[in-house]
Design a protein around this motif. Structure first.
Motif, PDB file in Angstrom:
ATOM      1  N   UNK A 244       0.837  -1.206   0.000  1.00 25.91           N
ATOM      2  CA  UNK A 244       0.000   0.000   0.000  1.00 25.91           C
ATOM      3  C   UNK A 244       0.870   1.254   0.000  1.00 25.91           C
ATOM      4  N   UNK A 245       1.939   1.239   0.774  1.00 19.59           N
ATOM      5  CA  UNK A 245       2.860   2.378   0.831  1.00 19.59           C
ATOM      6  C   UNK A 245       3.499   2.621  -0.534  1.00 19.59           C
ATOM      7  N   UNK A 246       3.874   1.547  -1.218  1.00 27.65           N
ATOM      8  CA  UNK A 246       4.463   1.653  -2.555  1.00 27.65           C
ATOM      9  C   UNK A 246       3.455   2.251  -3.534  1.00 27.65           C
ATOM     10  N   UNK A 247       2.212   1.803  -3.452  1.00 26.17           N
ATOM     11  CA  UNK A 247       1.164   2.340  -4.329  1.00 26.17           C
ATOM     12  C   UNK A 247       1.046   3.847  -4.129  1.00 26.17           C
ATOM     13  N   UNK A 248       1.065   4.297  -2.882  1.00 19.25           N
ATOM     14  CA  UNK A 248       0.967   5.733  -2.611  1.00 19.25           C
ATOM     15  C   UNK A 248       2.184   6.488  -3.131  1.00 19.25           C
ATOM     16  N   UNK A 249       3.369   5.954  -2.881  1.00 18.39           N
ATOM     17  CA  UNK A 249       4.574   6.686  -3.309  1.00 18.39           C
ATOM     18  C   UNK A 249       4.685   6.761  -4.819  1.00 18.39           C
ATOM     19  N   UNK A 250       4.133   5.773  -5.516  1.00 20.87           N
ATOM     20  CA  UNK A 250       4.156   5.774  -6.979  1.00 20.87           C
ATOM     21  C   UNK A 250       2.979   6.552  -7.577  1.00 20.87           C
ATOM     22  N   UNK A 251       2.153   7.131  -6.707  1.00 27.45           N
ATOM     23  CA  UNK A 251       0.984   7.927  -7.124  1.00 27.45           C
ATOM     24  C   UNK A 251      -0.020   7.090  -7.914  1.00 27.45           C
ATOM     25  N   UNK A 252      -0.161   5.837  -7.458  1.00 25.63           N
ATOM     26  CA  UNK A 252      -1.173   4.956  -8.043  1.00 25.63           C
ATOM     27  C   UNK A 252      -2.396   4.967  -7.142  1.00 25.63           C
ATOM     28  N   UNK A 253      -3.452   4.373  -7.595  1.00 26.34           N
ATOM     29  CA  UNK A 253      -4.726   4.398  -6.877  1.00 26.34           C
ATOM     30  C   UNK A 253      -4.728   3.398  -5.723  1.00 26.34           C
ATOM     31  N   UNK A 254      -5.030   3.871  -4.515  1.00 22.37           N
ATOM     32  CA  UNK A 254      -5.186   3.024  -3.334  1.00 22.37           C
ATOM     33  C   UNK A 254      -6.598   3.222  -2.812  1.00 22.37           C
ATOM     34  N   UNK A 255      -7.393   2.153  -2.818  1.00 17.17           N
ATOM     35  CA  UNK A 255      -8.787   2.213  -2.375  1.00 17.17           C
ATOM     36  C   UNK A 255      -8.936   1.325  -1.150  1.00 17.17           C
ATOM     37  N   UNK A 256      -9.417   1.929  -0.069  1.00 20.99           N
ATOM     38  CA  UNK A 256      -9.565   1.221   1.201  1.00 20.99           C
ATOM     39  C   UNK A 256     -11.042   1.056   1.547  1.00 20.99           C
ATOM     40  N   UNK A 257     -11.520  -0.179   1.529  1.00 21.23           N
ATOM     41  CA  UNK A 257     -12.897  -0.469   1.934  1.00 21.23           C
ATOM     42  C   UNK A 257     -12.890  -0.679   3.454  1.00 21.23           C
ATOM     43  N   UNK A 258     -12.827   0.444   4.169  1.00 24.53           N
ATOM     44  CA  UNK A 258     -12.726   0.428   5.633  1.00 24.53           C
ATOM     45  C   UNK A 258     -14.013  -0.146   6.215  1.00 24.53           C
ATOM     46  N   UNK A 259     -13.869  -1.161   7.080  1.00 27.66           N
ATOM     47  CA  UNK A 259     -15.003  -1.960   7.497  1.00 27.66           C
ATOM     48  C   UNK A 259     -15.146  -2.026   9.019  1.00 27.66           C
ATOM     49  N   UNK A 260     -15.089  -0.895   9.692  1.00 24.67           N
ATOM     50  CA  UNK A 260     -15.367  -0.880  11.119  1.00 24.67           C
ATOM     51  C   UNK A 260     -16.194   0.352  11.429  1.00 24.67           C
ATOM     52  N   UNK A 261     -17.059   0.251  12.401  1.00 19.48           N
ATOM     53  CA  UNK A 261     -17.918   1.377  12.759  1.00 19.48           C
ATOM     54  C   UNK A 261     -18.413   1.182  14.187  1.00 19.48           C
ATOM     55  N   UNK A 262     -18.690   2.222  14.936  1.00 19.88           N
ATOM     56  CA  UNK A 262     -18.568   3.628  14.569  1.00 19.88           C
ATOM     57  C   UNK A 262     -17.108   4.081  14.621  1.00 19.88           C
ATOM     58  N   UNK A 263     -16.857   5.266  14.057  1.00 20.80           N
ATOM     59  CA  UNK A 263     -15.514   5.834  14.047  1.00 20.80           C
ATOM     60  C   UNK A 263     -15.372   6.851  15.171  1.00 20.80           C
ATOM     61  N   UNK A 264     -14.199   6.863  15.798  1.00 15.87           N
ATOM     62  CA  UNK A 264     -13.908   7.960  16.716  1.00 15.87           C
ATOM     63  C   UNK A 264     -13.057   8.991  15.969  1.00 15.87           C
ATOM     64  N   UNK A 265     -12.770  10.095  16.614  1.00 15.32           N
ATOM     65  CA  UNK A 265     -12.084  11.195  15.942  1.00 15.32           C
ATOM     66  C   UNK A 265     -10.723  10.776  15.386  1.00 15.32           C
ATOM     67  N   UNK A 266     -10.031   9.886  16.092  1.00 13.49           N
ATOM     68  CA  UNK A 266      -8.733   9.402  15.595  1.00 13.49           C
ATOM     69  C   UNK A 266      -8.868   8.674  14.266  1.00 13.49           C
ATOM     70  N   UNK A 267      -9.917   7.856  14.138  1.00 19.64           N
ATOM     71  CA  UNK A 267     -10.154   7.160  12.867  1.00 19.64           C
ATOM     72  C   UNK A 267     -10.415   8.167  11.749  1.00 19.64           C
ATOM     73  N   UNK A 268     -11.240   9.149  12.055  1.00 23.67           N
ATOM     74  CA  UNK A 268     -11.613  10.140  11.040  1.00 23.67           C
ATOM     75  C   UNK A 268     -10.395  10.956  10.620  1.00 23.67           C
TER      76      UNK A 268
END
Length: 195
Positions: free
Chosen positions: A109-133
């Motif tokens: 995932x870090x490599x994808x970001x550094x290469x400016x490629x698309x990183x899509x995260x299907x985040x699957x936990x809820x509810x979120x606290x401020x740190x998550x947001x």
């Protein structure tokens, strides 16, 4: 890139069906898949499905082990369309945001970001606290896309499979992959507005 390639990461959050369905759809679309799944993901597989680990791994073209930080997907010179993490746990999301690459999943995932490629995260936990947001905000600023798998009721789903398919189809839209079974407002939905 001669062959379309997508890295599929699967972390230990509930919802392994999203990653499994993504692999199936990508095969239909003739996209080469490179799978890296956490140990917790494989545990979740046993809790949430009747599939074996071998069946799960068999859905991908190439499978990597989490400690293999020398794998091809850990290098920016290995060209891909990017990476989908489905589902993405808060822990995985947080490691990526912090630049901590303790496994192949977060390194890729870090490599994808550094290469400016698309990183899509299907985040699957809820509810979120401020740190998550705030973590989601940081990742968005870094170029990632936060795409929680939320049901689209305007599609008039008849089953859980319909809900999963729509969520995965919309996530794959973010890679410009058009799967024929993704239902679209204003195109193929009877109640959707046209023109």
């Amino acid at each position: 890139m001669k062959t379309q390639r997508l890295i599929v990461g699967v972390s230990g959050a509930s919802g392994i069906i999203y990653g499994m369905r993504a692999l199936q759809i990508l095969r239909e679309l003739n996209v080469e898949t490179h799978l890296v799944a956490s140990k917790a993901a494989e545990m979740t597989l046993n809790y949430e499905t009747d599939s074996s680990i071998a069946e799960f791994r068999g859905m991908a073209d190439q499978v990597y082990k989490m400690p293999d930080v020398g794998a091809s997907i850990a290098s920016g010179s290995f060209r891909t369309m990017g990476m989908l993490i489905a589902p993405c746990s808060v822990r995985t999301m947080s490691e990526i945001a912090a630049g901590v690459t303790s496994s192949l999943l977060t390194r890729a995932a870090d490599v994808v970001l550094k290469e400016r490629r698309r990183l899509v995260l299907m985040v699957r936990e809820t509810p979120y606290h401020l740190g998550h947001i705030r973590t989601m905000e940081r990742l968005t600023e870094m170029g990632a896309i936060i795409c929680p798998p939320l049901p689209a009721f305007y599609t008039d789903p008849k089953s859980i499979d319909d809900i999963v398919d729509q969520s995965v189809g919309r996530a794959l839209d973010l890679f410009d992959l058009d799967w024929q079974d993704t239902r679209r407002w204003g195109e193929d939905l009877e109640k959707g507005r046209r023109g």
